[in-house]
Design a protein around this motif. Structure first.
Motif, PDB file in Angstrom:
ATOM      1  N   ILE A 224       1.043  -1.056  -0.007  1.00  0.00           N
ATOM      2  CA  ILE A 224       0.185   0.083  -0.072  1.00  0.00           C
ATOM      3  C   ILE A 224       0.657   1.168   0.007  1.00  0.00           C
ATOM      4  CG2 ILE A 224      -0.504   0.406   2.313  1.00  0.00           C
ATOM      5  CD1 ILE A 224      -3.115   0.427  -0.142  1.00  0.00           C
ATOM      6  N   LYS A 225       2.147   1.088   0.729  1.00  0.00           N
ATOM      7  CA  LYS A 225       2.919   2.264   0.710  1.00  0.00           C
ATOM      8  C   LYS A 225       3.516   2.404  -0.773  1.00  0.00           C
ATOM      9  CE  LYS A 225       3.579   3.438   5.237  1.00  0.00           C
ATOM     10  NZ  LYS A 225       4.507   2.459   5.987  1.00  0.00           N
ATOM     11  N   ALA A 226       3.676   1.384  -1.489  1.00  0.00           N
ATOM     12  CA  ALA A 226       4.429   1.679  -2.723  1.00  0.00           C
ATOM     13  C   ALA A 226       3.234   2.256  -3.686  1.00  0.00           C
ATOM     14  CB  ALA A 226       4.970   0.414  -3.101  1.00  0.00           C
ATOM     15  N   PHE A 227       2.050   1.892  -3.459  1.00  0.00           N
ATOM     16  CA  PHE A 227       0.987   2.221  -4.211  1.00  0.00           C
ATOM     17  C   PHE A 227       0.703   3.908  -4.083  1.00  0.00           C
ATOM     18  CE2 PHE A 227      -3.760   3.311  -4.347  1.00  0.00           C
ATOM     19  CZ  PHE A 227      -3.801   3.204  -5.791  1.00  0.00           C
ATOM     20  N   VAL A 228       0.900   4.187  -2.903  1.00  0.00           N
ATOM     21  CA  VAL A 228       0.854   5.532  -2.400  1.00  0.00           C
ATOM     22  C   VAL A 228       1.918   6.318  -3.211  1.00  0.00           C
ATOM     23  CG1 VAL A 228       1.352   7.415  -0.591  1.00  0.00           C
ATOM     24  CG2 VAL A 228      -0.391   5.535  -0.282  1.00  0.00           C
ATOM     25  N   ILE A 251      10.919  10.540   3.866  1.00  0.00           N
ATOM     26  CA  ILE A 251       9.798  11.326   4.678  1.00  0.00           C
ATOM     27  C   ILE A 251       9.464  10.323   5.948  1.00  0.00           C
ATOM     28  CG2 ILE A 251       7.556  12.251   5.010  1.00  0.00           C
ATOM     29  CD1 ILE A 251       7.837  12.836   1.833  1.00  0.00           C
ATOM     30  N   GLU A 252       9.514   9.304   5.678  1.00  0.00           N
ATOM     31  CA  GLU A 252       9.233   8.299   6.521  1.00  0.00           C
ATOM     32  C   GLU A 252      10.243   8.170   7.716  1.00  0.00           C
ATOM     33  OE1 GLU A 252       6.603   4.460   5.208  1.00  0.00           O
ATOM     34  OE2 GLU A 252       8.461   3.587   6.108  1.00  0.00           O
ATOM     35  N   SER A 253      11.410   7.931   7.151  1.00  0.00           N
ATOM     36  CA  SER A 253      12.479   7.941   8.094  1.00  0.00           C
ATOM     37  C   SER A 253      12.729   9.117   9.033  1.00  0.00           C
ATOM     38  CB  SER A 253      13.756   7.668   7.304  1.00  0.00           C
ATOM     39  OG  SER A 253      15.162   7.847   7.944  1.00  0.00           O
ATOM     40  N   SER A 261       7.186   8.336  15.808  1.00  0.00           N
ATOM     41  CA  SER A 261       7.136   7.171  15.046  1.00  0.00           C
ATOM     42  C   SER A 261       5.675   6.944  15.012  1.00  0.00           C
ATOM     43  CB  SER A 261       8.001   6.173  15.716  1.00  0.00           C
ATOM     44  OG  SER A 261       7.440   5.945  17.178  1.00  0.00           O
ATOM     45  N   GLU A 262       4.602   7.301  16.062  1.00  0.00           N
ATOM     46  CA  GLU A 262       3.475   6.910  16.005  1.00  0.00           C
ATOM     47  C   GLU A 262       2.520   7.534  14.460  1.00  0.00           C
ATOM     48  OE1 GLU A 262       4.522   7.534  19.125  1.00  0.00           O
ATOM     49  OE2 GLU A 262       4.705   5.829  19.874  1.00  0.00           O
ATOM     50  N   LEU A 263       3.188   8.772  14.610  1.00  0.00           N
ATOM     51  CA  LEU A 263       2.564   9.607  13.642  1.00  0.00           C
ATOM     52  C   LEU A 263       3.077   9.371  11.926  1.00  0.00           C
ATOM     53  CD1 LEU A 263       2.040  13.098  15.293  1.00  0.00           C
ATOM     54  CD2 LEU A 263       0.073  11.404  14.765  1.00  0.00           C
ATOM     55  N   THR A 264       3.799   8.638  11.979  1.00  0.00           N
ATOM     56  CA  THR A 264       4.834   8.607  10.618  1.00  0.00           C
ATOM     57  C   THR A 264       3.882   8.267   9.569  1.00  0.00           C
ATOM     58  OG1 THR A 264       6.475   7.693  11.706  1.00  0.00           O
ATOM     59  CG2 THR A 264       6.404   7.197   9.276  1.00  0.00           C
ATOM     60  N   ASP A 265       2.852   7.155   9.517  1.00  0.00           N
ATOM     61  CA  ASP A 265       1.930   6.776   8.470  1.00  0.00           C
ATOM     62  C   ASP A 265       1.155   8.196   8.269  1.00  0.00           C
ATOM     63  OD1 ASP A 265       3.269   4.493   8.133  1.00  0.00           O
ATOM     64  OD2 ASP A 265       1.620   3.475   9.149  1.00  0.00           O
ATOM     65  N   ALA A 266       0.589   8.785   9.104  1.00  0.00           N
ATOM     66  CA  ALA A 266      -0.419  10.018   8.968  1.00  0.00           C
ATOM     67  C   ALA A 266       0.318  10.906   8.421  1.00  0.00           C
ATOM     68  CB  ALA A 266      -0.606  10.320  10.476  1.00  0.00           C
ATOM     69  N   ILE A 267       1.687  11.201   8.787  1.00  0.00           N
ATOM     70  CA  ILE A 267       2.435  12.220   7.817  1.00  0.00           C
ATOM     71  C   ILE A 267       2.563  11.862   6.424  1.00  0.00           C
ATOM     72  CG2 ILE A 267       4.747  13.374   7.801  1.00  0.00           C
ATOM     73  CD1 ILE A 267       4.633  13.297  10.938  1.00  0.00           C
ATOM     74  N   VAL A 268       2.992  10.470   6.324  1.00  0.00           N
ATOM     75  CA  VAL A 268       3.164  10.177   4.782  1.00  0.00           C
ATOM     76  C   VAL A 268       1.772  10.214   4.018  1.00  0.00           C
ATOM     77  CG1 VAL A 268       3.227   7.773   3.635  1.00  0.00           C
ATOM     78  CG2 VAL A 268       4.948   8.504   5.386  1.00  0.00           C
ATOM     79  N   PHE A 269       0.692   9.989   4.545  1.00  0.00           N
ATOM     80  CA  PHE A 269      -0.458   9.895   3.745  1.00  0.00           C
ATOM     81  C   PHE A 269      -0.752  11.402   3.679  1.00  0.00           C
ATOM     82  CE2 PHE A 269      -0.752   5.574   4.833  1.00  0.00           C
ATOM     83  CZ  PHE A 269      -1.093   4.962   3.668  1.00  0.00           C
ATOM     84  N   GLY A 270      -0.619  12.203   4.790  1.00  0.00           N
ATOM     85  CA  GLY A 270      -0.615  13.695   4.697  1.00  0.00           C
ATOM     86  C   GLY A 270       0.091  14.337   3.672  1.00  0.00           C
ATOM     87  N   VAL A 271       1.126  14.118   3.389  1.00  0.00           N
ATOM     88  CA  VAL A 271       1.949  14.372   2.086  1.00  0.00           C
ATOM     89  C   VAL A 271       1.371  13.973   0.895  1.00  0.00           C
ATOM     90  CG1 VAL A 271       4.212  14.332   0.855  1.00  0.00           C
ATOM     91  CG2 VAL A 271       4.141  14.321   3.469  1.00  0.00           C
ATOM     92  N   LEU A 272       0.934  12.903   0.765  1.00  0.00           N
ATOM     93  CA  LEU A 272       0.162  12.470  -0.471  1.00  0.00           C
ATOM     94  C   LEU A 272      -0.878  13.215  -0.762  1.00  0.00           C
ATOM     95  CD1 LEU A 272      -0.316  10.035  -2.721  1.00  0.00           C
ATOM     96  CD2 LEU A 272      -1.982   9.366  -1.068  1.00  0.00           C
ATOM     97  N   VAL A 273      -1.827  13.556   0.253  1.00  0.00           N
ATOM     98  CA  VAL A 273      -3.242  14.410   0.052  1.00  0.00           C
ATOM     99  C   VAL A 273      -2.650  15.746  -0.244  1.00  0.00           C
ATOM    100  CG1 VAL A 273      -5.029  15.488   1.428  1.00  0.00           C
ATOM    101  CG2 VAL A 273      -4.365  13.124   1.976  1.00  0.00           C
ATOM    102  N   LEU A 274      -1.550  16.321   0.300  1.00  0.00           N
ATOM    103  CA  LEU A 274      -1.237  17.650  -0.029  1.00  0.00           C
ATOM    104  C   LEU A 274      -0.749  17.646  -1.491  1.00  0.00           C
ATOM    105  CD1 LEU A 274       0.974  19.221   3.011  1.00  0.00           C
ATOM    106  CD2 LEU A 274      -1.073  20.253   1.585  1.00  0.00           C
TER     107      LEU A 274
END
Lengths: 292, 236
Positions: A224-228, A251-253, A261-274
């Motif tokens: 799913i990350k690669a799809f993003v 970005i993740e790292s 580290s808890e918010l990592t996925d949220a940040i990653v998907f946030g970047v996608l949305v942006l």
């Protein structure tokens, strides 16, 4: 916690694995105009094949890797032939649901054969950690970077310089016109699935060497990350998938190390949305006018 | 015997019959024009000949091969090229890559180079722009590329679908001159055109299509003087 440079290199390592997987999504989308949601599970199949060939059959590493990559390439072709090809003229929703079903099928088969307990797997990459000042880079990360670099350069050359690569680009633009040129569209689609799945197999091998544990759902998250990453870079664009993957990993790292580290996925998907808000077709996506 | 013989061709889009039992033939060396209004079925006929559409009934014989039974991608190597309507060049490939795609089925590298030189001679603009992305060419240049791409397969017959569509009058004349040259160099031409006047002026024979039927056929010069053709297609 290491230096910023160290986080950056680790991010590049994970990111280049995402990029390898994202290439499969984007190439298949470019040519078959579908999102192959079973693509992530090819990583998992690759991991299990590697495990079986290395620990059960005790094959040398090179042979095990070759078998894994070949197995996944053939699996990719087979999935396309039996599940997607009959739906070429079906609505895209039918194809999407079939792809999700195929993903579940692969996971269930793995569950049936290997059960749900994670299998510990010792990395096949035997390279020493490199130390540069206060920056340490693990052997696995180093090998990951080199291997993915080779894969991406080879793929780019193949697509841009060879006859088969040009044919692939022609098919992704206009299937009917490609047929008039004498290009076998079915064979080109098969080839695309084979290449995408082979890259996923390589990604799977690198992934288990990093995390050293195998389970049936292993492919879901990197998938799913690669799809993003593919969408971020612009789905259908090969350089886009590479950039999207690497960017995502970095970005993740960085956010794992310096934000939370808890918010990592949220940040990653946030970047996608942006990114999609500003440029809906992704970073390198084409705003192609649909032909009538 | 004719080079290309179409017999009792019936084509459906779903329940709608687009081609209603059409028969016609093309002899070697001829320029044949299919003329008719929008929606008469001209493009459908070409698509059926080169395998992009499967007919419900009828046969298409090309030098002894029944094209109905041959998949689309195997037809070009039999010696038949198709310049589709709207040009359909590969917009993201370079001009040279497009031309090379036209020779996809050829393996005679040396002769391919000769064909390429010949095409560059016929279309000097393509040579000037060979490394340019094809999508950035003008409409007329794209039409030339589409024709050059088809010629790269060194066809014995070339099907052309509305080559003058959307072009300036200057380019239209140029394109028709080129079609005449192609014919003079020995390639048989099957031409579909809405510009009936131009098409009839270079054709040997012509067929007039109306809603899936051939309503008139004959010598192109005679058709040009036919009252009904004049009224319906030549605007006189």
């Amino acid at each position: 916690m290491g230096s910023v440079l160290e986080q950056l290199i680790n991010g590049l390592g994970t990111g280049s694995i995402y990029a390898l997987i994202a290439l499969g999504y984007t190439m298949v989308y470019g040519i078959a105009k579908m999102i192959n949601f079973a693509h992530g599970d090819i990583i998992m199949v690759g991991a299990y094949v590697l495990y079986v060939t290395v620990t059960q059959f005790k094959l040398p590493v090179i042979a095990a890797v070759a078998i894994t990559v070949t197995f996944c390439a053939v699996l990719g072709i087979t999935i396309e032939k039996i599940a997607y090809k009959p739906l070429r003229k079906a609505p895209s929703l039918a194809v999407l649901i079939t792809a999700i079903g195929m993903s579940f099928l692969l996971q269930s088969l793995a569950l049936l054969i290997f059960n749900a307990n994670p299998i510990a797997f010792k990395s096949i990459i035997d390279v020493q950690t490199v130390k540069l000042g206060n920056t340490t880079v693990s052997g696995v990360t180093l090998v990951t970077l080199i291997v993915t670099m080779i894969c991406m350069i080879t793929l780019s050359l193949f697509i841009s310089k060879t006859k088969a690569g040009s044919a692939m680009r022609a098919v992704s633009e206009d299937k009917a016109a490609a047929q008039l040129m004498g290009i076998n569209v079915n064979r080109t689609i098969s080839m695309t699935f084979a290449i995408g799945s082979a890259l996923a197999a390589v990604a799977g091998i690198l992934f288990v060497c990093q995390y050293q544990s195998i389970k049936p759902t292993l492919g879901a998250l990197p998938g799913i990350k690669a799809f993003v990453a593919a969408v971020l870079g612009g789905i259908g664009s090969v350089p886009g998938a590479m950039i999207g993957g690497v960017l995502l990993g970095v970005i993740e790292s960085i956010s794992k190390a310096y934000i939370s580290s808890e918010l990592t996925d949220a940040i990653v998907f946030g970047v996608l949305v942006l990114v999609l808000l500003v440029k809906p077709s992704g970073l390198l996506g084409k705003n192609r006018i649909e032909k009538v | 015997m004719a080079m290309l013989t179409i017999k009792d061709l019936n084509v459906y889009y779903g329940v709608i019959q687009a081609i209603k039992g059409i028969s016609f033939e093309v002899n070697e060396g001829e320029v044949i024009a299919l003329i008719g209004a929008n929606g008469a079925g001209k493009t459908t006929i070409l698509h059926t000949i080169t395998g992009l559409i499967t007919p419900k009934a009828g046969s298409i014989d090309f030098e002894g091969n029944d094209l109905v039974k041959i998949p689309a991608h195997k037809i070009v190597s039999l010696g038949m090229a198709h310049v589709p309507e709207g040009r359909r060049i590969f917009a993201e490939l370079t001009v040279l890559e497009n031309l090379k795609m036209g020779a996809y089925t050829r393996s005679d590298k040396k002769e391919m180079e000769n064909t390429l030189e010949m095409i560059y001679k016929r279309f000097p603009r393509l040579k000037e722009r060979k490394n340019q992305i094809a999508g950035t060419l003008s409409g007329g240049e794209q039409q030339m590329l589409a024709m050059g791409r088809a010629l790269m397969s060194h066809p014995r017959i070339i099907l052309m679908d509305e080559p003058s569509m959307g072009l300036s009058p200057l380019f239209v004349s140029e394109i028709f001159d080129i079609i005449r040259e192609i014919s003079e160099s020995g390639t048989t031409v099957l031409l579909v055109e809405q510009n009936a006047k131009k098409a009839l002026s270079i054709a040997d024979r012509a067929y007039v299509l109306e809603t899936g039927n051939i309503v008139l056929s004959g010598d192109a010069k005679e058709l040009m003087n036919d009252d009904s053709v004049k009224k319906a297609y030549l605007g006189e």
